[in-house]
Design a protein around this motif. Structure first.
Motif, PDB file in Angstrom:
ATOM      1  N   UNK A   8       0.834  -1.201   0.000  1.00 60.74           N
ATOM      2  CA  UNK A   8       0.000   0.000   0.000  1.00 60.74           C
ATOM      3  C   UNK A   8       0.865   1.245   0.000  1.00 60.74           C
ATOM      4  N   UNK A   9       1.011   1.855  -1.171  1.00 62.66           N
ATOM      5  CA  UNK A   9       1.794   3.083  -1.281  1.00 62.66           C
ATOM      6  C   UNK A   9       0.992   4.226  -0.651  1.00 62.66           C
ATOM      7  N   UNK A  10       1.633   4.969   0.238  1.00 63.60           N
ATOM      8  CA  UNK A  10       0.936   6.029   0.971  1.00 63.60           C
ATOM      9  C   UNK A  10       1.337   7.410   0.455  1.00 63.60           C
ATOM     10  N   UNK A  11       0.340   8.209   0.109  1.00 60.59           N
ATOM     11  CA  UNK A  11       0.570   9.608  -0.255  1.00 60.59           C
ATOM     12  C   UNK A  11      -0.101  10.520   0.761  1.00 60.59           C
ATOM     13  N   UNK A  12       0.485  11.694   0.947  1.00 63.69           N
ATOM     14  CA  UNK A  12      -0.024  12.616   1.966  1.00 63.69           C
ATOM     15  C   UNK A  12      -0.610  13.872   1.313  1.00 63.69           C
ATOM     16  N   UNK A  13      -1.356  14.638   2.111  1.00 62.94           N
ATOM     17  CA  UNK A  13      -2.207  15.700   1.557  1.00 62.94           C
ATOM     18  C   UNK A  13      -1.435  16.829   0.878  1.00 62.94           C
ATOM     19  N   UNK A  14      -0.507  17.437   1.582  1.00 69.75           N
ATOM     20  CA  UNK A  14       0.101  18.666   1.081  1.00 69.75           C
ATOM     21  C   UNK A  14       1.015  18.446  -0.111  1.00 69.75           C
ATOM     22  N   UNK A  26       1.453  15.891  -2.124  1.00 71.99           N
ATOM     23  CA  UNK A  26       0.809  15.283  -3.290  1.00 71.99           C
ATOM     24  C   UNK A  26       0.002  16.335  -4.058  1.00 71.99           C
ATOM     25  N   UNK A  27      -0.695  17.180  -3.302  1.00 68.03           N
ATOM     26  CA  UNK A  27      -1.478  18.235  -3.963  1.00 68.03           C
ATOM     27  C   UNK A  27      -0.573  19.154  -4.781  1.00 68.03           C
ATOM     28  N   UNK A  44      -6.617  12.318 -13.607  1.00 66.18           N
ATOM     29  CA  UNK A  44      -8.019  12.527 -13.980  1.00 66.18           C
ATOM     30  C   UNK A  44      -8.637  13.368 -12.873  1.00 66.18           C
ATOM     31  N   UNK A  45      -8.304  13.011 -11.630  1.00 63.49           N
ATOM     32  CA  UNK A  45      -8.938  13.686 -10.498  1.00 63.49           C
ATOM     33  C   UNK A  45      -8.105  14.862  -9.978  1.00 63.49           C
ATOM     34  N   UNK A  46      -7.190  14.592  -9.064  1.00 62.40           N
ATOM     35  CA  UNK A  46      -6.606  15.690  -8.288  1.00 62.40           C
ATOM     36  C   UNK A  46      -5.855  16.754  -9.098  1.00 62.40           C
ATOM     37  N   UNK A  47      -4.937  16.327  -9.989  1.00 61.43           N
ATOM     38  CA  UNK A  47      -4.110  17.316 -10.701  1.00 61.43           C
ATOM     39  C   UNK A  47      -4.951  18.281 -11.530  1.00 61.43           C
ATOM     40  N   UNK A  48      -5.764  17.760 -12.462  1.00 65.92           N
ATOM     41  CA  UNK A  48      -6.592  18.651 -13.282  1.00 65.92           C
ATOM     42  C   UNK A  48      -7.551  19.502 -12.447  1.00 65.92           C
ATOM     43  N   UNK A  49      -8.189  18.905 -11.457  1.00 68.54           N
ATOM     44  CA  UNK A  49      -9.177  19.660 -10.686  1.00 68.54           C
ATOM     45  C   UNK A  49      -8.517  20.775  -9.876  1.00 68.54           C
ATOM     46  N   UNK A  50      -7.322  20.528  -9.342  1.00 65.89           N
ATOM     47  CA  UNK A  50      -6.679  21.604  -8.573  1.00 65.89           C
ATOM     48  C   UNK A  50      -6.311  22.765  -9.497  1.00 65.89           C
ATOM     49  N   UNK A  82      17.946  11.334  -6.327  1.00 66.81           N
ATOM     50  CA  UNK A  82      18.799  11.585  -5.183  1.00 66.81           C
ATOM     51  C   UNK A  82      18.313  12.671  -4.220  1.00 66.81           C
ATOM     52  N   UNK A  83      17.215  13.289  -4.542  1.00 66.11           N
ATOM     53  CA  UNK A  83      16.682  14.320  -3.639  1.00 66.11           C
ATOM     54  C   UNK A  83      15.170  14.168  -3.577  1.00 66.11           C
ATOM     55  N   UNK A  84      14.568  14.399  -2.415  1.00 67.39           N
ATOM     56  CA  UNK A  84      13.107  14.234  -2.326  1.00 67.39           C
ATOM     57  C   UNK A  84      12.330  15.240  -3.173  1.00 67.39           C
ATOM     58  N   UNK A  85      11.118  14.886  -3.519  1.00 69.30           N
ATOM     59  CA  UNK A  85      10.177  15.769  -4.216  1.00 69.30           C
ATOM     60  C   UNK A  85       8.846  15.621  -3.476  1.00 69.30           C
ATOM     61  N   UNK A  86       7.999  16.641  -3.515  1.00 75.75           N
ATOM     62  CA  UNK A  86       6.808  16.631  -2.640  1.00 75.75           C
ATOM     63  C   UNK A  86       5.850  15.470  -2.873  1.00 75.75           C
TER      64      UNK A  86
END
Ligand code: WTA
Length: 633
Positions: A259-265, A267-268, A302-308, A454-458
């Protein structure tokens, strides 16, 4: 937030590497926060521990819905195209979508859902699927969407892993000529799922279903209750940036899906930023992503990226080939689609129907094209470019993964010069490296290696649900201080990246990720199978096909029937998407003296390349290789 020229790209990229926190803070400023962060980033890849925008408060649905109401309230958010073109399509404006999400969020609350609960969603591609996803996010419940092609057993495993308390489903769903009895599959799954207290069932196909008193309720009845209570508004729950937004299960090289976990901030910010940039979305454009919300592509694009970003997103219930192989093109014409985002496997399958399917279709609305899911072969790239884009549309070949949340290496439409088969360059904020077997970073151009970041991304995953150590060992332990993608990659003389495919035991079948170990476990459940080994082989349409070598000494006299029985077993255990394309019965598998299966040899045989099998002298029983070669399908 949008980069407008190649020179600007180079300059912004440089800045994003030199001052990543400043760069990401600037991007994050484009979103709506109830409270801004105290710290942009805190991280180490050792544990791993990754925190973006700590201390910030938000709700992603306020970014996807509420903030657009004033200026875009009457603009279509979702255009829904049903499976059957004879059925009416539906358009939900931002205001309508907002209201429906709020209503259904109250339905969830009425049914006992609280912030932090895990909710499983198993639905067809109808607007209510997006509504259900967003309603969970509205109240801070964690959604776990399971693709409609998975079996009851797979659903049960996923529900139990996350101890979900609610399931949202439909009576049935349509895909081409098939009707999928979703509720009935859920009923089979729930026999094994003690944590589930409530099942909310949408009416779609009106296929007969059993509704269990005290557990199962109809979506429509629950909406009516909310309406008669006058309880249709729903204030969004305030979430921490690092609160979980969703879990999405994906296959790896070992054991059960994780179960890959994504968080609110994070990921948005990441999905909004990548969507706006790669597609250079302009207000008013119609965007059509052909994926299913059951996969990460549907979640993010389809959902989050386009809608934001206040986009108009087309949601299609059906399949590309029904009722005719021109279906995608009919949709493009019907809604004057400007941006089409699809997968190489769909492109190859549509190519195979020939140019007739394109005759008389109007492609003139198209401005930008996209591809995702697997390396796109040059033939398919050119066909897409010429026949669909008429050489007028940049193709963005977006490389990314469930774990990355959003695009990592991808052209920016109209900005990055493209090259057939290449995902081109990393987006600003993304720092890819290639490493050799020993984890040494390979510098320079004109080189190949294993792709790491080599470096994190949100948008990166934070953990694997319920098992943080698995996250560490799978992604962060192979190479010290690097996130390992599992992909092989070439960086050409121009510094352009071309993904060459998985280097682990993960198959990519029609763009779906399937672990060989998972398929083997399923095959081995069949009563007469002793053991099996599964490898991929090149497949014209699917990209990779599944080839199973099966030791089955006492099998039914009829080979074909036994093959079908094995297929049925795999369908039951995982789902039809994991059925082997070829099953070869063998008396033994090539193993080293220590008992390890030599997959390299099996892969060569499956590919039909038996000329050079390499050194087989270390095998326990070299004779078995000859037998397998002779019987190859
Ligand atoms: C492969 C899908 C080449 C890759 C978004 C990756 C690609 C896996 C591309 C992730 C691409 C995805 N070119 N290969 N443009 N996009 N892949 O998690 O092997 O379902 O590791 O995410 O698909 O699959 P997943």
């Amino acid at each position: 937030m949008k980069i407008k020229s190649f020179d600007e790209y180079k300059q912004v990229y440089q800045q994003s590497v030199e001052q990543p926190e400043q760069f990401w803070a600037g991007i994050a400023d484009n979103f709506l926060w109830r409270k801004k962060w105290d710290k942009v980033l805190d991280w180490n890849f050792k544990e791993p521990n990754i925190k973006w925008f700590q201390g910030a408060k938000l709700n992603i649905t306020e970014n996807c819905l509420d903030r657009h109401l004033e200026t875009l309230g009457d603009k279509p958010a979702i255009i829904w195209e049903p499976n059957d073109p004879q059925e009416n399509h539906r358009i939900l404006t931002y205001r309508q979508l907002h209201d429906k999400v709020c209503e259904f969020a109250n339905v969830l609350k009425n049914n006992g859902a609280k912030k932090g609960d895990r909710i499983c969603i198993y639905m067809p591609m109808v607007p209510e699927l997006a509504i259900a996803v967003l309603a969970c996010a509205r109240i801070g419940a964690i959604h776990s969407v399971v693709f409609g092609g998975f079996s009851a057993q797979s659903i049960a495993d996923r529900i139990n892993d996350a101890a979900c308390n609610i399931v949202i489903t439909a009576d049935g769903g349509y895909r081409g000529t098939k009707e999928i009895p979703l509720k009935s599959i859920i009923d089979d799954a729930l026999v094994q799922c003690p944590s589930i207290q409530r099942v909310i069932v949408l009416t779609r196909s009106r296929t007969p279903v059993s509704m269990i008193k005290g557990r199962d309720v109809w979506w429509e009845d629950e909406i009516k209750k909310v309406e008669t209570q006058g309880n249709t508004a729903c204030t969004a729950e305030e979430m921490d940036a690092e609160d979980m937004l969703f879990i999405l299960y994906t296959s790896g090289s070992t054991g059960k899906p994780k179960g890959v976990v994504h968080t609110c901030g994070g990921y948005m910010v990441y999905t909004g930023y990548t969507f706006a940039n790669a597609f250079q979305y302009n207000q008013g454009e119609v965007y059509f992503c052909t994926a299913d919300i059951g996969w990460i592509t549907g979640h993010s694009y389809i959902a989050y990226g386009p809608l934001s970003q206040g986009a108009t997103t087309v949601l299609f219930e059906g399949i590309p080939s029904w009722p005719t192989p021109g279906r995608f093109w009919d949709i493009v014409e019907k809604y004057k689609v400007n941006i089409l985002y699809t997968a190489p496997t769909a492109i190859r399958s549509l190519m195979s129907f020939g140019d007739e399917a394109l005759q008389g279709k109007d492609f003139s609305s198209l401005k930008k094209l996209g591809s995702v899911g697997e390396p796109i072969n040059e033939e398919a790239w050119h066909w897409f470019d010429e026949k669909i884009g008429h050489k007028q549309c940049p193709i963005v070949d977006t490389w990314w993964q469930t774990e990355t949340g959003g695009f990592m290496i991808s052209p920016i439409a109209g900005v990055t010069p493209t090259k057939p088969g290449y995902a081109t360059l990393p987006l600003p904020g993304v720092q890819p490296v290639l490493v050799d077997e020993n984890g040494k970073i390979i510098e320079g151009n004109g080189v190949s290696g294993n792709l790491c970041i080599r470096f994190p991304w949100p948008g990166m995953l934070r953990t694997t649900y319920g098992d943080h150590n698995r996250c560490r060992t799978t992604y962060f332990a192979t190479y010290e201080n690097l996130y390992f993608t599992g992909d092989g990659c070439l960086r050409d003389e121009d510094g352009y990246y071309r993904i060459t495919g998985r280097v682990d035991d993960v198959l990519n079948v029609s763009g779906h990720r399937i672990g060989t170990a998972e398929v083997e476990n399923a095959i081995n459940m069949h009563s007469s199978v002793v053991e099996s080994a599964v490898v991929g082989y090149p497949h014209d349409i699917k990209g990779q096909g599944i080839y199973a070598f099966v030791v089955c000494p006492k099998h039914h006299a009829d080979d074909d029937l036994t093959r079908k029985d094995i297929m049925m077993t795999v369908s039951r255990i995982i789902g039809a998407i994991a059925k082997p394309d070829k099953i070869q019965f063998v008396t033994g598998l090539p193993k080293t003296r220590s008992g390890k299966i030599m997959r390299r040899i099996l892969r060569k045989i499956a590919e039909g390349d038996t000329s050079n099998l390499g050194d087989t002298s270390t095998l326990l029983d070299p004779a078995v290789v000859e037998e397998i070669k002779a019987g190859a399908l």
